[in-house]
Structure formats: C-alpha cells, structure tokens
Design a protein around this motif. Structure first.
Motif, PDB file in Angstrom:
ATOM      1  N   GLY A  61      35.462  45.242  28.463  1.00  0.00           N
ATOM      2  CA  GLY A  61      34.594  46.256  27.417  1.00  0.00           C
ATOM      3  C   GLY A  61      34.202  47.647  28.497  1.00  0.00           C
ATOM      4  O   GLY A  61      33.662  48.688  28.102  1.00  0.00           O
ATOM      5  N   GLU A  62      34.752  47.885  29.596  1.00  0.00           N
ATOM      6  CA  GLU A  62      34.206  49.052  30.382  1.00  0.00           C
ATOM      7  C   GLU A  62      35.847  49.727  30.963  1.00  0.00           C
ATOM      8  O   GLU A  62      35.795  50.276  31.457  1.00  0.00           O
ATOM      9  CB  GLU A  62      33.755  48.463  31.887  1.00  0.00           C
ATOM     10  N   HIS A  63      36.865  49.341  30.355  1.00  0.00           N
ATOM     11  CA  HIS A  63      38.013  50.095  30.080  1.00  0.00           C
ATOM     12  C   HIS A  63      38.521  49.852  31.027  1.00  0.00           C
ATOM     13  O   HIS A  63      38.803  50.924  31.391  1.00  0.00           O
ATOM     14  CB  HIS A  63      38.268  51.178  29.338  1.00  0.00           C
ATOM     15  N   LEU A  64      38.450  48.284  32.714  1.00  0.00           N
ATOM     16  CA  LEU A  64      39.166  48.476  33.141  1.00  0.00           C
ATOM     17  C   LEU A  64      40.435  48.073  33.725  1.00  0.00           C
ATOM     18  O   LEU A  64      40.671  47.649  32.916  1.00  0.00           O
ATOM     19  CB  LEU A  64      37.750  48.191  34.914  1.00  0.00           C
ATOM     20  N   ARG A  65      40.863  47.724  34.964  1.00  0.00           N
ATOM     21  CA  ARG A  65      41.824  46.578  35.279  1.00  0.00           C
ATOM     22  C   ARG A  65      41.126  45.815  36.594  1.00  0.00           C
ATOM     23  O   ARG A  65      40.987  46.678  37.490  1.00  0.00           O
ATOM     24  CB  ARG A  65      42.798  47.796  35.461  1.00  0.00           C
ATOM     25  N   LEU A  66      41.062  45.350  36.413  1.00  0.00           N
ATOM     26  CA  LEU A  66      41.408  43.561  37.379  1.00  0.00           C
ATOM     27  C   LEU A  66      41.593  44.172  38.848  1.00  0.00           C
ATOM     28  O   LEU A  66      43.459  44.234  38.353  1.00  0.00           O
ATOM     29  CB  LEU A  66      40.602  42.424  37.072  1.00  0.00           C
ATOM     30  N   ALA A  67      42.313  44.476  39.920  1.00  0.00           N
ATOM     31  CA  ALA A  67      43.160  45.027  40.944  1.00  0.00           C
ATOM     32  C   ALA A  67      43.560  43.391  41.532  1.00  0.00           C
ATOM     33  O   ALA A  67      42.860  43.104  42.793  1.00  0.00           O
ATOM     34  CB  ALA A  67      42.157  45.887  41.741  1.00  0.00           C
ATOM     35  N   LEU A  68      44.147  42.736  41.121  1.00  0.00           N
ATOM     36  CA  LEU A  68      44.565  41.187  42.239  1.00  0.00           C
ATOM     37  C   LEU A  68      45.772  41.803  42.812  1.00  0.00           C
ATOM     38  O   LEU A  68      45.600  41.416  43.791  1.00  0.00           O
ATOM     39  CB  LEU A  68      45.524  40.586  40.971  1.00  0.00           C
ATOM     40  N   ASP A  69      45.946  43.621  43.158  1.00  0.00           N
ATOM     41  CA  ASP A  69      46.718  43.193  44.483  1.00  0.00           C
ATOM     42  C   ASP A  69      46.194  44.177  45.306  1.00  0.00           C
ATOM     43  O   ASP A  69      46.961  43.642  46.580  1.00  0.00           O
ATOM     44  CB  ASP A  69      47.791  44.582  43.993  1.00  0.00           C
ATOM     45  N   VAL A  70      44.690  44.125  45.324  1.00  0.00           N
ATOM     46  CA  VAL A  70      44.325  44.599  46.391  1.00  0.00           C
ATOM     47  C   VAL A  70      43.704  42.650  47.131  1.00  0.00           C
ATOM     48  O   VAL A  70      43.679  42.562  48.220  1.00  0.00           O
ATOM     49  CB  VAL A  70      42.948  45.010  46.515  1.00  0.00           C
ATOM     50  N   LEU A  71      43.891  41.533  47.238  1.00  0.00           N
ATOM     51  CA  LEU A  71      43.710  40.532  47.235  1.00  0.00           C
ATOM     52  C   LEU A  71      44.952  40.344  48.489  1.00  0.00           C
ATOM     53  O   LEU A  71      45.713  40.059  48.191  1.00  0.00           O
ATOM     54  CB  LEU A  71      43.528  39.618  46.297  1.00  0.00           C
ATOM     55  N   VAL A  72      44.829  39.844  49.676  1.00  0.00           N
ATOM     56  CA  VAL A  72      45.593  39.288  50.679  1.00  0.00           C
ATOM     57  C   VAL A  72      45.493  38.724  50.384  1.00  0.00           C
ATOM     58  O   VAL A  72      44.632  37.805  51.820  1.00  0.00           O
ATOM     59  CB  VAL A  72      46.048  40.569  51.514  1.00  0.00           C
ATOM     60  N   LEU A  73      46.239  37.318  50.630  1.00  0.00           N
ATOM     61  CA  LEU A  73      46.663  35.645  50.935  1.00  0.00           C
ATOM     62  C   LEU A  73      46.627  35.468  52.368  1.00  0.00           C
ATOM     63  O   LEU A  73      47.295  36.389  52.861  1.00  0.00           O
ATOM     64  CB  LEU A  73      47.688  35.117  50.675  1.00  0.00           C
ATOM     65  N   PHE A  74      44.988  34.793  53.346  1.00  0.00           N
ATOM     66  CA  PHE A  74      45.481  34.999  54.235  1.00  0.00           C
ATOM     67  C   PHE A  74      46.002  33.335  55.374  1.00  0.00           C
ATOM     68  O   PHE A  74      45.484  33.145  56.787  1.00  0.00           O
ATOM     69  CB  PHE A  74      44.484  35.830  55.255  1.00  0.00           C
ATOM     70  N   ALA A  75      45.116  32.423  54.237  1.00  0.00           N
ATOM     71  CA  ALA A  75      45.057  31.455  55.313  1.00  0.00           C
ATOM     72  C   ALA A  75      44.653  29.996  53.322  1.00  0.00           C
ATOM     73  O   ALA A  75      44.703  30.584  52.419  1.00  0.00           O
ATOM     74  CB  ALA A  75      43.635  30.805  55.857  1.00  0.00           C
ATOM     75  N   HIS A  76      45.098  29.133  54.231  1.00  0.00           N
ATOM     76  CA  HIS A  76      45.260  27.776  52.648  1.00  0.00           C
ATOM     77  C   HIS A  76      44.727  26.186  53.585  1.00  0.00           C
ATOM     78  O   HIS A  76      45.499  25.610  54.678  1.00  0.00           O
ATOM     79  CB  HIS A  76      46.696  27.942  52.628  1.00  0.00           C
ATOM     80  N   TRP A  77      43.484  26.332  53.254  1.00  0.00           N
ATOM     81  CA  TRP A  77      42.588  24.839  53.276  1.00  0.00           C
ATOM     82  C   TRP A  77      42.645  24.041  52.871  1.00  0.00           C
ATOM     83  O   TRP A  77      42.243  24.215  51.343  1.00  0.00           O
ATOM     84  CB  TRP A  77      41.855  25.443  54.321  1.00  0.00           C
ATOM     85  N   VAL A  78      42.819  22.238  53.118  1.00  0.00           N
ATOM     86  CA  VAL A  78      42.539  21.508  52.475  1.00  0.00           C
ATOM     87  C   VAL A  78      41.478  20.283  52.645  1.00  0.00           C
ATOM     88  O   VAL A  78      41.927  20.666  54.042  1.00  0.00           O
ATOM     89  CB  VAL A  78      43.661  20.802  52.028  1.00  0.00           C
ATOM     90  N   THR A  79      40.592  20.410  52.062  1.00  0.00           N
ATOM     91  CA  THR A  79      39.624  19.419  52.883  1.00  0.00           C
ATOM     92  C   THR A  79      40.626  17.709  53.442  1.00  0.00           C
ATOM     93  O   THR A  79      41.331  17.173  53.015  1.00  0.00           O
ATOM     94  CB  THR A  79      39.086  18.487  51.986  1.00  0.00           C
ATOM     95  N   PRO A  80      39.843  16.949  54.421  1.00  0.00           N
ATOM     96  CA  PRO A  80      40.213  15.894  54.685  1.00  0.00           C
ATOM     97  C   PRO A  80      39.853  14.741  53.754  1.00  0.00           C
ATOM     98  O   PRO A  80      39.270  15.035  53.383  1.00  0.00           O
ATOM     99  CB  PRO A  80      39.740  15.239  56.158  1.00  0.00           C
TER     100      PRO A  80
END
Length: 274
Positions: free
Chosen positions: A122-141
C-alpha cells in the motif's frame, strides 16, 4: 543495532510480566512465524536469495518465512520497518504524518486487521530482507510443553526511524550496549535469558555495527540446544561446549556455558571449571 560513542547500542524490550514464557525478561524484539509470513508470495520482498542462502537447511518458502517474521515482529514490537521506497531509500517515519500513519499500520498488523504485505504494498515499498543477517540458532531444551526453534538476526536501525516498545507484549524498551546490559543483569536490575546473555556476550567485543555485521556474515551458525542438569540442590542449563553437556560443540564455544537458576526467572551465568 546503532552506532554510538560508547560502542554499538542494541535495542531491547522487556516482556510483559504476565507472558507465559520469559515474562519480565529483557529480550530482543521477536516472535513466532505466522501463516501470513509463509504464503509463498515473494513479489513484495527484496533479498529472497539471501534468505535462502542463510537458512539452507530449510525449504526456500520456510527460509523466507523466518525472515519475513523477523521483519514483521520488529515492526510490531519496536515500530521499525525494514522497507525501501522506489529510490532504494529506507522509509522515513520522521514526519508527524508518517509517524501517525505507520503507528496505525503497526496496530493493524498486530491485530491481524492487515498483513505486513498489505502495508508494504500500500505504501509502494519493498521489504528489505537482505539487511537481516543471521547470527545465531537456539532451541529450547525438552523440559516444557512449549518448544521454540529460534533464529536470531542482526540489522542496523534505518535512519529516520525511532524504535519504541508496543506497550502490549512489551512494557519497556532501551538502547544499551552489550556490556552494559550484561552488567545490569549481573547487578540484578534486569533479567536476561541465557540465549540473550550469550548473544550479548558475543556482540560486546565489536566497536561498530559494521564490524558486528561483518562477523555475523562469516561465522558458522550452529544449532545450540542447552541441556538441563539437576543435582545437589542446583538446577542449571548447560550450553554445548560445556563438559557436562551430552553433545559436542559445533562452532564457537560461549564464554559462559552454565546458567544456574537463582529463582523462578533469573539465572547466574558461570564459566565451566578448567
């Protein structure tokens, strides 16, 4: 994150006291992947290839959904929208009109009146997924009926956007350096869950946001699932890499690998004896 004179600041929110999981804790904005995050429609997003590359263990649609969920939760919980206009500039929320308009959008997305895709289109934008940088992965016990498999991302706050907590799921917010947040937790003034503590410890060595992001882009992100150890009146979580953890560590071993329960909500971080 943002650059500051004392080193990079990290935006953190305090979870509502009545939240079932980690109520009252100081955390990074985030939440679960919703159905609207994984429709398979990628036409409104940039950085699709980046999303798939960062999570190669997942089908493409799921990898993209994790990134969309991260962007959506950041908008819902902090009011930050990682989106660009046609000129490739991040959307500005600095004017009174834009602030009011996007504040309403934030409420609409939170209440599921509109999806994030509705707002961005609606705002004529593009979601910038390219700026999200993965740095960790956690799983609860496996000690609770609630199980969480969580990816952590870094991003720089866009210019002309000011994060703020939502006063619903979160009740306070602050910009704070990683070292200061850990110091506050050690003093007992805030509560940091073990994954949050470990993430802050890993980030505190960097002197700029660029340095932190460069490290995140090149690190090997390993799945970390703590184990609960109980005995002699002590109950603690141990992280892979600790001698008491049943599985070998993959990737970096955290500075503190033990988190001893102090009370129902608080933990005391400890290094394994050498």
């Amino acid at each position: 994150m943002r650059d500051a004179s004392g080193g990079p600041d990290i935006f953190m929110v305090r979870r509502h006291e009545q939240t079932a999981f980690m109520g009252g804790a100081q955390v990074f904005p985030g939440g679960r992947v919703d159905a609207a995050d994984s429709t398979g429609d990628e036409s409104w997003c940039d950085g699709i290839a980046n999303a798939a590359r960062q999570l190669p263990d997942l089908p493409r649609v799921e990898a993209v959904a994790y990134h969309v969920a991260a962007a959506r939760e950041l908008f819902e919980e902090a009011g930050v929208l990682l989106a660009r206009d046609a000129a490739r500039s991040f959307v500005s929320l600095g004017t009174a009109d834009a602030h009011a308009r996007f504040l309403q959008y934030r409420s609409d997305v939170h209440s599921h009146t509109h999806t994030l895709a509705d707002v961005v289109r609606g705002e004529h934008l593009r979601l910038a997924l390219d700026v999200l940088v993965l740095f960790a992965h956690w799983v609860t016990p496996p000690i609770d009926t609630r199980q969480f498999d969580t990816r952590f991302f870094l991003a720089r706050v866009p210019p002309e956007q000011t994060p703020a907590h939502d006063d619903t799921e979160t009740t306070e917010s602050m910009w704070v350096t990683a070292a200061a947040a850990i110091a506050q937790a050690e003093a007992g003034t805030i509560v940091l869950p073990p994954p949050t503590w470990t993430s802050l410890r890993e980030l505190e060595r960097f002197s700029s946001v660029d340095a932190a992001i460069a490290w995140a882009r090149t690190r090997r992100v390993a799945r970390r699932q703590p184990a609960m150890i109980e005995g002699d009146g002590v109950r603690m979580l141990v992280i892979p890499g600790d001698p008491l953890h049943p599985e070998p560590a993959i990737g970096d071993i955290p500075v503190e690998t033990r988190f001893v329960t102090v009370d129902r909500r608080r933990w005391r971080a400890e290094r394994a004896p050498t």
